[in-house]
Design a protein around this motif. Structure first.
Motif, PDB file in Angstrom:
ATOM      1  N   ALA A  75       0.832  -1.210   0.000  1.00 19.28           N
ATOM      2  CA  ALA A  75       0.000   0.000   0.000  1.00 19.28           C
ATOM      3  C   ALA A  75       0.866   1.258   0.000  1.00 19.28           C
ATOM      4  N   THR A  76       1.926   1.247   0.822  1.00 22.36           N
ATOM      5  CA  THR A  76       2.834   2.409   0.871  1.00 22.36           C
ATOM      6  C   THR A  76       3.510   2.631  -0.473  1.00 22.36           C
ATOM      7  N   LEU A  77       4.007   1.542  -1.061  1.00 23.17           N
ATOM      8  CA  LEU A  77       4.718   1.656  -2.337  1.00 23.17           C
ATOM      9  C   LEU A  77       3.788   2.078  -3.471  1.00 23.17           C
ATOM     10  N   LEU A  78       2.566   1.567  -3.450  1.00 19.04           N
ATOM     11  CA  LEU A  78       1.594   2.000  -4.459  1.00 19.04           C
ATOM     12  C   LEU A  78       1.290   3.489  -4.333  1.00 19.04           C
ATOM     13  N   GLY A  79       1.197   3.964  -3.099  1.00 19.89           N
ATOM     14  CA  GLY A  79       0.970   5.391  -2.880  1.00 19.89           C
ATOM     15  C   GLY A  79       2.112   6.228  -3.428  1.00 19.89           C
ATOM     16  N   LEU A  80       3.346   5.797  -3.166  1.00 16.51           N
ATOM     17  CA  LEU A  80       4.507   6.531  -3.677  1.00 16.51           C
ATOM     18  C   LEU A  80       4.563   6.488  -5.198  1.00 16.51           C
ATOM     19  N   LEU A  81       4.279   5.307  -5.754  1.00 15.14           N
ATOM     20  CA  LEU A  81       4.290   5.170  -7.213  1.00 15.14           C
ATOM     21  C   LEU A  81       3.238   6.079  -7.852  1.00 15.14           C
ATOM     22  N   GLY A  82       2.045   6.103  -7.258  1.00 11.73           N
ATOM     23  CA  GLY A  82       0.992   6.965  -7.775  1.00 11.73           C
ATOM     24  C   GLY A  82       1.390   8.431  -7.731  1.00 11.73           C
ATOM     25  N   THR A  83       2.071   8.823  -6.638  1.00 15.06           N
ATOM     26  CA  THR A  83       2.508  10.208  -6.513  1.00 15.06           C
ATOM     27  C   THR A  83       3.570  10.549  -7.563  1.00 15.06           C
TER      28      THR A  83
END
Length: 204
Positions: free
Chosen positions: A121-129
């Motif tokens: 979830a954290t990595l997906l958030g960073l990737l999306g950003t």
């Protein structure tokens, strides 16, 4: 309404993060129910068996656990089968240890996924950003110079939504993982303690 707007403005990556969070919560609920029921069943079985073990009535104790599927019952089945065959303490102890090794993964099952899902979830958030920022700078490069600052700040604010949502999903999942790991460890300790007490009561 603000939450819906926040979610919709975050872009595509908000949906995978929501899926990860939903999956993690489902696993946490299932594990909590399983561990709670198993803990109660373990305590009830031990209270039922204790008088039989003190009386060294191994045959009746074996009948009490023979058809049960709880971790403690499965461990005791290993030991009682050896006790009825007049096996040595070392043999009975080894059989019970084998039983503990067999049921431990069942009690720990799926709990470790929560930490993995939190990281995802954290990595997906960073990737999306990051992808959002790339899109923002690409759009700004062709925009009117007078509007660049305003457009860029708005685009960055939207892009940061995925990181925020990734953390909103990850933090509860990590807390649930810690809580369930502690609950699992306590249950395993109870099973191991019961096997030791069983050996001491039946083979003094």
């Amino acid at each position: 309404m603000d939450l819906i707007k926040f979610f919709q403005s975050g872009g595509f990556f908000m949906y995978p993060i929501l899926l990860v969070m939903t999956l993690g919560i489902a696993i946490a609920v299932e594990r909590f129910i399983y561990l709670s029921m198993t803990q109660r069943a373990t305590e009830a079985l031990w209270k039922r068996l204790l008088p039989m073990l003190k009386a060294r009535d191994v045959e009746r104790a074996h009948q009490a656990v023979e058809n049960q599927k709880t971790p403690l019952a499965r461990v005791f089945n290993y030991g009682f089968a050896r006790l009825l065959n007049r096996a040595s303490r070392e043999t009975v102890e080894a059989a019970m240890e084998e039983g503990v090794m067999e049921v431990t993964p069942l009690m720990q099952e799926r709990t470790h996924y929560l930490a993995t899902l939190a990281n995802i979830a954290t990595l997906l958030g960073l990737l999306g950003t990051i992808i959002g920022l790339i899109d923002a700078f690409t759009a700004v490069s062709t925009a009117d110079p007078a509007q660049k600052a305003e457009l860029l700040s708005a685009s960055i604010a939207v892009a940061m939504n995925t990181t925020a949502f990734g953390l909103v999903a990850a933090i509860p999942l990590l807390l649930l993982h810690s809580f369930l790991a502690t609950k699992t460890a306590k249950l395993i300790d109870n099973v191991e303690m019961a096997t030791v007490k069983c050996l001491n009561l039946t083979m003094e």
